[in-house]
Write a protein that holds these residues in place. Structure first.
Motif, PDB file in Angstrom:
ATOM      1  N   SER A 183       0.854  -1.185   0.000  1.00 50.33           N
ATOM      2  CA  SER A 183       0.000   0.000   0.000  1.00 50.33           C
ATOM      3  C   SER A 183       0.890   1.235   0.000  1.00 50.33           C
ATOM      4  N   ARG A 184       0.350   2.340  -0.444  1.00 52.53           N
ATOM      5  CA  ARG A 184       1.134   3.587  -0.451  1.00 52.53           C
ATOM      6  C   ARG A 184       1.614   3.932   0.956  1.00 52.53           C
ATOM      7  N   SER A 185       0.743   3.784   1.953  1.00 49.74           N
ATOM      8  CA  SER A 185       1.154   4.121   3.319  1.00 49.74           C
ATOM      9  C   SER A 185       2.052   3.042   3.928  1.00 49.74           C
ATOM     10  N   GLY A 186       1.992   1.826   3.397  1.00 52.49           N
ATOM     11  CA  GLY A 186       2.780   0.726   3.953  1.00 52.49           C
ATOM     12  C   GLY A 186       4.174   0.582   3.376  1.00 52.49           C
ATOM     13  N   VAL A 187       4.505   1.396   2.399  1.00 49.53           N
ATOM     14  CA  VAL A 187       5.832   1.310   1.779  1.00 49.53           C
ATOM     15  C   VAL A 187       6.919   1.697   2.775  1.00 49.53           C
ATOM     16  N   GLY A 188       6.617   2.647   3.638  1.00 46.50           N
ATOM     17  CA  GLY A 188       7.529   3.024   4.703  1.00 46.50           C
ATOM     18  C   GLY A 188       8.933   3.364   4.224  1.00 46.50           C
ATOM     19  N   LEU A 189       9.926   2.771   4.857  1.00 49.10           N
ATOM     20  CA  LEU A 189      11.335   3.032   4.564  1.00 49.10           C
ATOM     21  C   LEU A 189      11.744   2.565   3.177  1.00 49.10           C
ATOM     22  N   LYS A 229      15.146   3.259  -8.344  1.00 45.89           N
ATOM     23  CA  LYS A 229      14.011   2.339  -8.501  1.00 45.89           C
ATOM     24  C   LYS A 229      12.816   2.888  -7.731  1.00 45.89           C
ATOM     25  N   SER A 230      11.679   2.278  -7.922  1.00 44.49           N
ATOM     26  CA  SER A 230      10.495   2.663  -7.155  1.00 44.49           C
ATOM     27  C   SER A 230       9.733   1.409  -6.757  1.00 44.49           C
ATOM     28  N   VAL A 231       8.931   1.558  -5.719  1.00 45.25           N
ATOM     29  CA  VAL A 231       8.081   0.466  -5.249  1.00 45.25           C
ATOM     30  C   VAL A 231       6.723   0.637  -5.908  1.00 45.25           C
ATOM     31  N   LEU A 232       6.256  -0.382  -6.554  1.00 46.24           N
ATOM     32  CA  LEU A 232       4.906  -0.339  -7.112  1.00 46.24           C
ATOM     33  C   LEU A 232       3.934  -0.501  -5.950  1.00 46.24           C
ATOM     34  N   PRO A 287      19.408  -4.436  -6.196  1.00 49.26           N
ATOM     35  CA  PRO A 287      18.324  -5.381  -5.905  1.00 49.26           C
ATOM     36  C   PRO A 287      17.755  -5.212  -4.490  1.00 49.26           C
ATOM     37  N   LEU A 288      16.492  -5.556  -4.345  1.00 47.18           N
ATOM     38  CA  LEU A 288      15.827  -5.438  -3.042  1.00 47.18           C
ATOM     39  C   LEU A 288      16.549  -6.195  -1.931  1.00 47.18           C
ATOM     40  N   PRO A 289      17.020  -7.438  -2.141  1.00 45.07           N
ATOM     41  CA  PRO A 289      17.742  -8.109  -1.048  1.00 45.07           C
ATOM     42  C   PRO A 289      18.938  -7.294  -0.549  1.00 45.07           C
ATOM     43  N   SER A 290      19.621  -6.619  -1.447  1.00 41.94           N
ATOM     44  CA  SER A 290      20.764  -5.791  -1.057  1.00 41.94           C
ATOM     45  C   SER A 290      20.309  -4.596  -0.229  1.00 41.94           C
ATOM     46  N   ILE A 291      19.241  -3.966  -0.657  1.00 40.32           N
ATOM     47  CA  ILE A 291      18.714  -2.798   0.061  1.00 40.32           C
ATOM     48  C   ILE A 291      18.288  -3.213   1.461  1.00 40.32           C
ATOM     49  N   LEU A 292      17.588  -4.330   1.574  1.00 39.53           N
ATOM     50  CA  LEU A 292      17.157  -4.814   2.888  1.00 39.53           C
ATOM     51  C   LEU A 292      18.347  -5.186   3.761  1.00 39.53           C
ATOM     52  N   ALA A 293      19.359  -5.797   3.179  1.00 41.36           N
ATOM     53  CA  ALA A 293      20.535  -6.224   3.946  1.00 41.36           C
ATOM     54  C   ALA A 293      21.295  -5.029   4.523  1.00 41.36           C
ATOM     55  N   ARG A 294      21.247  -3.899   3.855  1.00 42.99           N
ATOM     56  CA  ARG A 294      21.980  -2.708   4.321  1.00 42.99           C
ATOM     57  C   ARG A 294      21.229  -1.934   5.406  1.00 42.99           C
TER      58      ARG A 294
END
Length: 104
Positions: free
Chosen positions: A10-16, A26-29, A65-72
């Motif tokens: 959700s737009r509000s759930g994208v958070g960080l 990149k962007s989150v759909l 990639p998302l896994p890299s972003i999350l890992a950091r």
């Protein structure tokens, strides 16, 4: 007949995640919040989810990639980011009586 749900943000759930993705171009759909029909608390499985993301070593090693972003992310921020899953009901059965269903 079973219901069919699609994983979503959700737009509000994208958070960080939104700002972090933007930093690497990149962007989150995301969908409008009204389209999210179920929000599931997956906190009991957060450690397993974190290990699964980290297992993608090739993805974690690259910047975008998302896994890299999350890992950091700092551990507390990563935990907050992965502890809830959101879904949109896209078919079958009667619509649920409540639009927000939390489970543990």
């Amino acid at each position: 007949m079973s219901d069919l749900y699609a994983a979503t943000h959700s737009r509000s759930g994208v958070g960080l995640l939104g700002p972090l993705m933007e930093r690497v171009g990149k962007s989150v759909l995301a969908v409008e919040d009204a389209y999210v029909t179920v929000r599931v608390d997956v906190t009991p499985w957060a450690a397993a989810k974190r290990r699964a993301v980290s297992a993608h070593r090739g993805e974690v090693a690259r910047e975008r990639p998302l896994p890299s972003i999350l890992a950091r992310l700092p551990e507390a921020d990563r935990h907050r980011t992965i502890c809830f899953e959101q879904f949109t009901r896209i078919g079958f059965g009667a619509a649920p009586a409540t639009m927000d269903r939390l489970t543990a």
